[in-house]
Design a protein around this motif. Structure first.
Motif, short mmCIF file in Angstrom:
data_model
loop_
_atom_site.label_atom_id
_atom_site.label_comp_id
_atom_site.label_asym_id
_atom_site.label_seq_id
_atom_site.Cartn_x
_atom_site.Cartn_y
_atom_site.Cartn_z
N ASP A 352 0.85 -1.23 0.18
CA ASP A 352 -0.04 0.07 0.05
C ASP A 352 0.99 1.09 -0.06
OD1 ASP A 352 -2.83 -1.05 0.69
OD2 ASP A 352 -1.65 -2.15 2.10
N TYR B 296 -11.14 0.23 -0.53
CA TYR B 296 -10.13 1.17 -0.26
C TYR B 296 -9.01 1.15 -1.56
CZ TYR B 296 -6.81 -3.00 -0.32
OH TYR B 296 -6.34 -4.01 -0.74
N ASP B 298 -5.72 2.48 -0.85
CA ASP B 298 -4.34 1.86 -0.10
C ASP B 298 -4.79 1.86 1.30
OD1 ASP B 298 -1.91 1.84 -2.07
OD2 ASP B 298 -2.71 3.92 -2.27
N ARG B 323 -10.07 -3.85 -2.66
CA ARG B 323 -9.42 -2.61 -3.12
C ARG B 323 -10.08 -2.05 -4.53
NH1 ARG B 323 -5.33 -1.07 -6.67
NH2 ARG B 323 -3.65 0.32 -5.73
#
Lengths: 570, 443
Positions: A352, B296, B298, B323
Motif C-alpha cells: 500500500d 479502499y 491503499d 481494493r
C-alpha cells in the motif's frame, strides 16, 4: 464515633434516571456514623461543592462520601472542596454509583437503587477508618537528562534549555545528528540532511545550559521523579567504570531507531550481491560527490528497483508493524535518482502506498506523473544475479502477471527497528517497552509522550517509527512535560503509600523482592522493613506478600477492606 | 508575574483535544491561558467518538476527565460559545477581542440543572449527533458538557420563531433565561497564541453520486460514530435510519473526496483508514452475523499497533477489504446497492447493502479563512494553516508568537494532535520563560 456526611449526586438523569437517589439518601441517614445525607442535581457544580463545604461546617462533619461518577472524573474536585472546609482531603471518598451502577443497570432500577446504597455504605465504612493524611512533599532537581543526540533529542534538549533549565545530553556515538545527518535529501523539499540540522547542532553545541556528553551512555539510574541519580560511562566499553552520579529531575528518552540488519535478508541477496543495498546505503550513494555509481562496477545504474516493506508488515519472517517512513523516503529516493539520472527508470514494489501527511500524497503523485516512476503493487519473490544485472522477480497484483526486471541496482526499504540496546536501556531505567523494544507510552491516545514511569518522557522514533515533522512535534511535547514538572515550587505526592507495622514485622525481606518499584529495604539496625514513600506507587504487592500482615497501605488497610465487604447487604 | 519583554499569558483558539492539551501544558507549567471555543462546551470532535483505535477505549471515558481538568483549572480562563474577533499587536503583547455569542441564558445564574432542556417543547436535528439524533432548542452538547450551561438556538426556539412559549423562562429555578441577551465583547491581552481550530468533514450535501442526503441509509463516518456510541441516539445499537432494523451487510467506502483532485481534495485525510477499520470492527462486535465490506485504495495504518489492528479486523472479525473505487450507489428494494471494481481480481463488484458508511475527506474548519485574516496568517492551498517550515518548524507560523496545534495545520489523529499540541505549548513556554515569567529556574 465519626460524623460522616454523604452527598448523593443525581448527575442530571445519568444517575437519578435509574437510581432512586432519595431512597439511597434515606438508607444512608439510618446508617451508623452517618451524621448527614443529602442529594443534589450536580454535586460537581459550584453550588454542589458549596453544599459540601457548608454541610461540613454546619454539621461538624469529619468525613465525606460523595456518591457520584467514577473517581477518575471528580475525586480531585471533591477532595479540594473537602480541604477548603478545613478537613484533610484524604477523608473524602467517592462511591462510584454511575459507571459501576446506574449506567450498567438501566433496565433494573430497583436493584440498581439497592446496589447504589450498598456501594455508598462500603465507602462510608472506608471513610470511618480513614486517617486525615496530608500530601507528602519532595525536593525537585530542575535539571533534565536527554538520552540520544539525534533530531528528537536535540530538539527536546533545546526546548528545555531555551526555557532556562540545565540539560545533560548524552549521545552514544561520537557525533550529533542521528539518522537525519545521514540523509542525502529529505522529503518534501529535498534539502540535504546535514544542512537541515546544521543550525540545530550548532545551537546544541553552543548552548550554555546544555552539557553535552558524546560517546557516552547511561550506566545506571536510581531514584524517582524529581530526584533521579544517573551514572554515565563511556559508550561501547563494557570494562569502563561509571562516573559520579549526576542529579536530574526528569529524563527524556530519544534513542531513535535502527534498520533491520541486512545480514538477515538472504532471499533479497543482501550481503551477497553487491548491487543490493539498503535505503540508508542509497542515501550515501546519492550524496556521493562522484555521482551515483553502483557498487559492483562503478557504472551509473539505469534501472533501479526499490522494494518497500522489507520485513515490515511481515509477521512471518520479520515484523508485523508498518515502519511508517519507508513509503515516503522511497518516493523521495526514486525522485532524487531521476534527478541524477534523468534517462534512468525507477520501479517501486509496494503493498500500500502510505503518504498520509501534509503534501505527501501530492509528492507521490508527482513521482508517478512527472518523474515517471513506475509503481508496481506486489511482493518481490526472488532476487538473483545474471550477466552483470540483478534480476528481480515479482508479482504485479493489479494485472495478475509476473514481472521480471533486470536491474542495475536494488534498494531495500528495510524495517525500522528499535535502536540497538534499547531493551537494555529500558531495563536500566525501569521503563516499559513493547515486545519489539519500542518504549511504551502511558496512554496510546492521550499520553503519547509520557512513559509509564513518572518523570521519564519519550520523544521521536524511540516510541515508534516516525518522520521528521512528527518527531519535532513529539520532542516539543516531551519538553513541555518537563517544563511543567520543573515549574512547580515543590513536588507533592499522594500520602496513600505503604507502611510497616513494625511490632509484627519479622524483617524477613519478602516485601523487598515483591516490590516492583524498589521502594522497600531493611533497616538493619532495627531489623524491620521500611518503605521509601517517594518510590512507592501503592500497588499493594508487599501487602499481599507479607506473611505477618505487617505491610499495609495508608487508607487502604485490611481493616478498611474487611469493613467495606461486611457493609454489603446484597 | 508580568515578564520584562512580553505578557506571559497565552491565547489558545479551539478547545478540541489539541487546544485542550496545549492549554493544559501551558497552564500546568504555571502560566495563565485564555481558551476560546466556538461551541457551547469543550472537547471537540473527540467527544463525538464512540471508541478509539487501536485499543477501543471509550472516547468519553478517557476524555471527560480532561474536559473537567480544563474546566476547573485555576489558570485557564474559558470562553465557550465565543470567537476571536480581532487581534492587534505582536508577539509579547497581542490585544485580543473576543466576541461572546448570546446564549440567551445567564450562565452566572444557571446551575446546569437541566430542567429547561427537559421541558423545552421544540426539537430539532442535533449537530452533535451529526443529524442522526435530535436535541432541544435549549441544549448542551452532551450531559457531560463542560461548562454544563445550555444555550438557546434561535433558529429552532418557538419563542424566537413565533413570539410565544418561554417555557424555559417560566420553569428556570434561578431565573437565568434572558431572551434579551446580546452578543458582548471582552478584551484580553496575551503574549502568545496557539491556533487549534481542528477540522471539519467534507459537506455531505456535495456527495450526490454516493446518495448522501438522498438515501437515508447512507451515512457519514461521524454519523455512524454516533450510532455506535453508548450515549448516542440509539444508545449504541446499530440500527439503520430508514426502518430501524439491524443492518446485516454494511459497506464502508474510504477516500470519499480524499485523494481525488478532480472532484474533491488532492490530499490524504490521514485518519480514515484507521477509523473505518475501527467502525467495521465495532460493527462486527455488535452484529457478529453481519458482514462488513471496506472499499479502499491503499490501507494506511502507519502508527503504533495500527497495522496489527487492521490485521485483526481482517483475520479475527472477517472484515472483507476490497481494493477499488465505488462507481455508483443507488437505492433498490430497501437496499442500498453499491457498484464498484475490485482492482485485484479485475472484476466488477455489486453489493446489496443494508447500510453504507462514507469516510468523507477532512477539510479545514469553515472559520479558518476569517481567523487567518484576523491573525494575519497564511493558509496553504488546501485551506489549512501554513507552518513556517514543514520539517523542522511544523508548529511555528510566519508570525512570531503564533503557533499551530493539531488538525488546524493538517489532518492528524489523536496522539499526533496531542504530541503536536505539546510541541506548540513548549514553544510558548520557552518564550514566556525567556521573558522572565514563571517559577523557579536552575537546579
Amino acid at each position: 464515633m465519626r460524623r460522616i456526611g454523604v452527598f448523593i449526586c443525581h448527575c442530571g438523569f445519568n444517575i437519578a434516571g435509574t437510581v432512586d437517589v432519595e431512597t439511597v439518601a434515606e438508607a444512608l441517614r439510618k446508617y451508623p456514623q452517618v451524621a448527614y445525607a443529602i442529594t443534589y442535581k450536580y454535586m460537581c457544580s459550584q453550588p454542589g461543592q458549596d453544599l459540601i463545604r457548608q454541610a461540613i461546617a454546619e454539621h461538624n462533619l469529619d468525613g465525606v462520601v460523595v456518591a457520584a461518577c467514577s473517581p477518575a472524573m471528580h475525586e480531585a474536585t471533591f477532595r479540594k472542596a473537602t480541604a477548603s472546609a478545613g478537613l484533610s482531603p484524604y477523608v473524602c471518598e467517592i462511591a462510584n454509583i454511575r459507571e459501576q451502577c446506574s449506567w450498567v443497570h438501566q433496565a433494573r432500577p430497583d436493584q440498581a437503587t439497592v446496589k447504589a446504597a450498598d456501594i455508598t455504605r462500603t465507602m462510608v465504612e472506608k471513610a470511618v477508618r480513614d486517617e486525615p493524611l496530608e500530601a507528602l512533599s519532595m525536593p525537585l532537581t530542575r535539571r533534565a537528562l536527554v538520552i540520544g543526540g539525534g533530531l528528537a533529542g536535540m530538539e527536546a534538549a533545546l526546548e528545555v534549555a531555551e526555557a532556562g533549565y540545565p540539560v545533560v545530553l548524552v549521545e552514544r556515538s561520537d557525533c550529533l545528528g542521528g539518522k537525519v545527518a545521514k540523509l542525502s535529501g529529505v522529503y518534501l523539499n529535498f534539502s540535504a540532511g546535514p544542512e537541515l540540522i546544521a543550525e540545530r547542532i550548532r545551537a546544541v553545541r553552543g548552548h550554555p545550559k546544555i552539557e553535552l556528553h558524546l560517546s557516552t551512555e547511561v550506566a545506571s539510574l536510581e531514584g524517582y521523579v524529581g530526584n533521579f541519580r544517573v551514572r554515565l560511562k563511556p559508550a561501547g566499553r563494557p570494562d569502563s567504570e561509571a562516573g559520579e552520579p549526576l542529579e536530574v529531575g526528569a529524563i527524556i528518552i530519544a534513542t531513535g531507531f535502527d534498520l533491520y540488519p541486512m545480514a538477515l535478508l538472504g532471499e533479497y541477496g543482501a550481503g551477497r550481491y553487491p548491487d543490493v543495498v539498503s535505503g540508508l546505503d542509497f542515501e550515501r550513494m546519492l550524496a556521493s560527490p562522484d555521482g551515483l555509481r553502483r557498487p559492483s562496477d562503478g557504472t551509473i545504474p539505469k534501472e533501479v528497483v526499490f522494494v518497500q516493506c522489507v520485513r515490515s508488515r511481515d509477521p512471518e519472517r520479520g515484523l508485523p508493524y508498518c515502519s511508517r517512513i519507508c513509503c515516503m523516503y522511497t518516493a523521495k529516493q526514486a525522485r532524487l535518482y531521476k534527478r541524477l539520472v534523468p534517462d534512468g527508470q525507477a520501479y517501486v514494489f509496494y503493498i500500500d502506498i502510505r503518504s498520509a501527511g501534509k503534501g505527501y500524497e501530492e509528492f507521490v503523485q508527482e513521482a508517478m506523473q512527472e518523474d515517471g516512476i513506475l509503481y508496481l503493487r506486489g511482493r518481490v519473490a526472488r532476487v538473483f544475479p545474471q550477466g552483470g544485472k540483478t534480476v528481480v522477480w515479482g508479482a504485479d497484483t493489479l494485472t495478475g502477471k509476473v514481472v521480471e526486471i533486470p536491474a542495475d541496482l536494488v534498494v531495500l526499504a528495510t524495517a525500522a527497528v528499535p535502536s540497538e540496546g534499547a531493551m537494555e536501556l529500558a531495563q536500566r531505567l525501569r521503563v516499559a517497552t513493547d515486545p519489539y523494544g519500542f518504549f511504551s507510552e502511558a496512554h496510546p491516545k492521550l499520553r503519547p509522550v509520557e512513559s509509564l514511569t513518572a518523570g521519564i518522557y519519550l520523544a521521536g522514533a524511540a516510541q515508534a517509527p516516525r518522520d521528521i515533522p512528527d518527531t519535532i512535534a513529539m520532542a516539543g511535547g516531551a519538553a513541555a512535560k518537563v517544563l511543567a514538572l520543573f515549574s512547580q515550587e515543590k513536588m507533592t505526592q499522594e500520602p496513600t503509600v505503604a507502611y510497616v507495622i513494625e511490632e509484627i514485622c519479622s524483617g524477613c525481606g519478602v516485601c523487598i523482592s515483591a516490590c516492583p518499584y524498589e521502594a522497600r529495604s531493611i533497616d538493619e539496625r532495627r531489623g524491620v522493613a521500611v518503605v521509601n514513600p517517594a518510590l512507592c506507587q501503592n500497588c499493594g504487592a508487599c501487602v499481599a506478600a507479607c506473611p505477618n500482615k505487617a505491610a499495609q497501605i495508608r487508607n487502604w488497610t485490611a481493616d478498611q477492606v474487611i469493613a467495606m465487604i461486611e457493609a454489603l447487604e446484597l | 508575574m508580568d515578564g520584562q519583554n512580553g505578557i506571559p499569558r497565552a491565547l489558545v483558539i479551539g478547545a478540541g483535544i489539541a487546544g485542550m492539551q496545549a492549554a493544559l501544558d501551558i497552564a500546568n507549567a504555571g502560566f495563565e491561558v485564555v481558551l476560546v471555543e466556538r461551541q457551547p462546551s469543550i472537547g471537540g470532535h473527540m467527544l463525538q467518538l464512540s471508541e478509539t483505535f487501536p485499543t477501543l477505549d471509550c472516547a468519553q471515558c478517557i476524555l471527560t476527565p480532561r474536559t473537567v481538568e480544563v474546566g476547573q483549572h485555576p489558570r485557564i480562563r474559558l470562553y465557550t460559545y465565543a470567537e476571536v474577533d480581532r487581534v492587534e499587536g505582536k508577539a509579547g503583547r497581542f490585544r485580543v477581542r473576543i466576541r461572546r455569542l448570546p446564549a440567551y441564558v445567564n450562565w452566572d445564574l444557571c446551575t446546569g440543572c437541566g430542567l429547561c432542556q427537559e421541558k423545552c417543547p421544540a426539537k430539532t436535528s442535533s449537530e452533535f449527533e451529526g443529524g442522526v439524533g435530535l436535541r432541544k432548542a435549549i441544549y448542551t452538547l452532551s450531559p457531560q458538557a463542560v461548562p454544563k450551561k445550555p444555550v438557546i438556538d434561535p433558529a429552532s426556539c418557538i419563542y424566537f420563531l413565533r413570539g410565544k412559549c418561554r417555557a424555559c423562562e417560566k420553569l428556570c429555578p434561578t431565573k437565568a433565561i434572558d431572551f434579551e441577551q446580546r452578543e458582548t465583547f471582552v478584551e484580553e491581552e496575551v503574549g502568545a497564541i496557539v491556533v487549534a481550530t481542528g477540522f471539519d468533514l467534507y459537506p455531505s450535501a456535495e456527495l450526490g453520486e454516493y446518495g448522501a442526503g438522498k438515501i437515508p441509509d447512507v451515512l457519514t463516518g461521524l454519523q455512524f460514530e454516533r450510532l455506535l456510541s453508548a450515549s448516542g441516539p440509539t444508545a449504541g445499537q446499530i440500527l439503520r435510519p430508514s426502518d430501524g432494523r439491524i443492518p446485516k451487510e454494511v459497506v464502508f467506502i474510504q477516500c470519499v473526496r480524499s485523494r481525488d483532485p478532480e472532484r474533491g481534495v488532492p490530499y490524504c485525510s490521514r485518519i480514515c483508514c484507521m477509523y473505518t477499520a475501527k467502525h467495521a470492527t465495532l460493527y462486527k462486535h455488535r452484529v457478529p452475523d453481519g458482514q462488513a465490506y471496506i472499499f479502499y485504495i491503499d490501507i494506511r495504518s502507519a502508527g503504533k499497533n495500527y497495522e496489527e489492528f487492521i490485521r485483526r479486523a481482517m483475520e479475527e472479525d472477517g472484515v472483507l477489504y476490497i481494493r477499488g473505487k465505488v462507481s455508483r450507489v443507488f437505492a433498490q428494494d430497501g437496499k442500498v446497492v453499491v457498484w464498484g471494481a475490485d482492482t485485484l481480481s479485475g472484476r466488477p463488484v455489486e453489493i446489496a447493502a443494508d447500510l453504507v458508511v462514507l469516510a468523507t475527506a477532512l477539510v479545514p474548519d469553515p472559520d479558518a479563512h476569517r481567523l487567518a485574516e484576523v491573525l494575519g496568517l497564511e493558509l496553504d492551498a488546501d485551506g489549512f494553516f501554513r507552518e513556517q517550515e514543514a520539517n523542522l518548524r511544523p508548529m511555528e507560523t510566519d508570525r512570531p508568537g503564533i503557533f499551530l496545534a493539531g488538525a488546524a495545520q493538517s489532518p492528524k489523529d489523536i496522539p499526533d494532535a496531542v504530541a503536536q499540541a505539546g510541541g506548540a505549548a513548549a514553544k510558548v513556554l520557552t518564550l514566556f520563560r525567556k521573558w522572565g515569567g514563571g517559577g523557579p529556574s536552575g537546579r
